[in-house]
Write a protein that holds these residues in place. Structure first.
Motif, PDB file in Angstrom:
ATOM      1  N   LEU A  39      -6.295  -3.903   7.018  1.00  0.00           N
ATOM      2  CA  LEU A  39      -6.709  -3.285   5.753  1.00  0.00           C
ATOM      3  C   LEU A  39      -8.103  -2.662   5.815  1.00  0.00           C
ATOM      4  O   LEU A  39      -8.585  -2.115   4.830  1.00  0.00           O
ATOM      5  N   GLY A  47       0.112   3.242   2.929  1.00  0.00           N
ATOM      6  CA  GLY A  47      -1.217   3.837   2.893  1.00  0.00           C
ATOM      7  C   GLY A  47      -1.464   4.780   1.734  1.00  0.00           C
ATOM      8  O   GLY A  47      -2.568   5.310   1.591  1.00  0.00           O
ATOM      9  N   HIS A  48      -0.482   4.986   0.883  1.00  0.00           N
ATOM     10  CA  HIS A  48      -0.653   5.916  -0.245  1.00  0.00           C
ATOM     11  C   HIS A  48      -1.323   5.264  -1.455  1.00  0.00           C
ATOM     12  O   HIS A  48      -1.743   5.960  -2.378  1.00  0.00           O
ATOM     13  N   THR A  49      -1.409   3.921  -1.461  1.00  0.00           N
ATOM     14  CA  THR A  49      -2.083   3.211  -2.543  1.00  0.00           C
ATOM     15  C   THR A  49      -3.246   2.426  -1.956  1.00  0.00           C
ATOM     16  O   THR A  49      -3.061   1.583  -1.076  1.00  0.00           O
ATOM     17  N   ALA A  50      -4.446   2.704  -2.449  1.00  0.00           N
ATOM     18  CA  ALA A  50      -5.634   2.094  -1.857  1.00  0.00           C
ATOM     19  C   ALA A  50      -6.259   1.006  -2.716  1.00  0.00           C
ATOM     20  O   ALA A  50      -7.236   0.379  -2.314  1.00  0.00           O
ATOM     21  N   ASN A  51      -5.716   0.761  -3.888  1.00  0.00           N
ATOM     22  CA  ASN A  51      -6.381  -0.171  -4.804  1.00  0.00           C
ATOM     23  C   ASN A  51      -5.478  -1.329  -5.230  1.00  0.00           C
ATOM     24  O   ASN A  51      -5.551  -1.788  -6.363  1.00  0.00           O
ATOM     25  N   THR A  89       0.829  -1.216   0.000  1.00  0.00           N
ATOM     26  CA  THR A  89       0.000   0.000   0.000  1.00  0.00           C
ATOM     27  C   THR A  89       0.860   1.262   0.000  1.00  0.00           C
ATOM     28  O   THR A  89       0.324   2.371   0.037  1.00  0.00           O
TER      29      THR A  89
END
Length: 281
Positions: free
Chosen positions: A221, A129-133, A126
């Protein structure tokens, strides 16, 4: 790549169970932690392969790599010990107290190692936390919810379903641990271990240590899963189911059909030889 005689395999099972039962707490924790993390690696590898190919069977083909590493390095996996230590107790090479001590400390180690890998993996995929997909993260979340909330939605039937899946799982996992003893060749051990582990993972059965990674990772998550959901609707019944099949379907069955039969045959041979000697005299 010669095959080891089944009765010798049972002797090796007894010896392995004795060694495991007499490990220090330090070794149980370290080896259990490493196994928890390694099964996390194997799970994310399998999910990555499944997501990339769209085929669950491809992920199942890769997952056994983690199990192989654990066995070849002599680490502690409580699901395997559910078969090995009881035969050592039956053979009077270890005590019940030693067996329970191993299981408790190794489980604690599994939780610690699996949770550590969950944190590190989520940070990696992630990007803190900067990438959510991320597709594999989404897969982990979906699986974690299915393994807890999915059974919870079935009510009391959910307990039976998860228990049976756990029984089926560890029947194969313990066979994987035993199959490693059927040959002295490293390549032979890898091939022998791979088959039962592939069988359990491909069919979605419930493995306690895998779940110690998947479910906490799903919670981190953002899954709507409580600690109660985790332990009541999955972890406890899965541990019990894994224990039942490990003891009954692998440990006891192999012990009684090979060890006990061998002892009976030796006794009968001794009696026959003694009788013949008496007649000759």
């Amino acid at each position: 790549m010669a095959i080891v005689n089944p009765s010798q395999v049972v002797e090796t099972m007894i010896l392995a169970g004795e060694v495991k039962a007499k490990l220090s707490v330090k070794d149980m924790l370290i080896r259990g932690s490493l196994s928890g993390a390694l099964l996390g690696f194997g799970t994310t590898l399998a999910f990555t392969a499944e997501v990339q190919t769209g085929l669950g069977i491809v992920g199942a083909l890769f997952f056994p790599a983690a199990f192989v590493i654990i066995i070849l390095l002599g680490l502690e996996l409580v699901t395997g010990s559910f078969a090995l230590i009881p035969v050592a107790v039956m053979a009077k090479k270890a005590s019940t107290a030693q067996m329970l001590k191993n299981w408790i400390w190794v489980i604690i180690g599994h939780v610690l190692g699996a949770f550590l890998y969950a944190i590190l993996y989520i940070i990696a995929v992630t990007q803190l936390g900067h990438t959510a997909n991320h597709s594999v993260a989404a897969k982990i979340l979906a699986v974690a919810e299915a393994k807890t909330l999915g059974y919870k939605s079935l009510g009391s039937d959910g307990f039976l379903v998860v228990f049976v899946k756990a029984v089926l799982c560890n029947w194969m996992v313990t066979l994987g641990a035993v199959m490693a003893m059927t040959t002295k060749s490293v390549i032979g051990k890898i091939a022998a271990m791979w088959l039962p582990i592939l069988i359990f993972f491909a069919q979605g059965f419930e493995h306690a240590v895998v779940n110690m990674f998947v479910i906490p990772a799903g919670m981190i998550l953002g899954g709507d899963i409580t600690i109660t959901d985790w332990w009541i609707w999955n972890q406890i019944p899965v541990l019990i189911g894994n224990l039942v099949s490990g003891v009954l379907f692998t440990g006891m069955t192999l012990y009684y059909t090979h060890k006990q039969t061998e002892s009976k045959n030796i006794l009968e041979l001794h009696e026959t030889t003694t009788a013949r000697h008496s007649i000759q005299q």
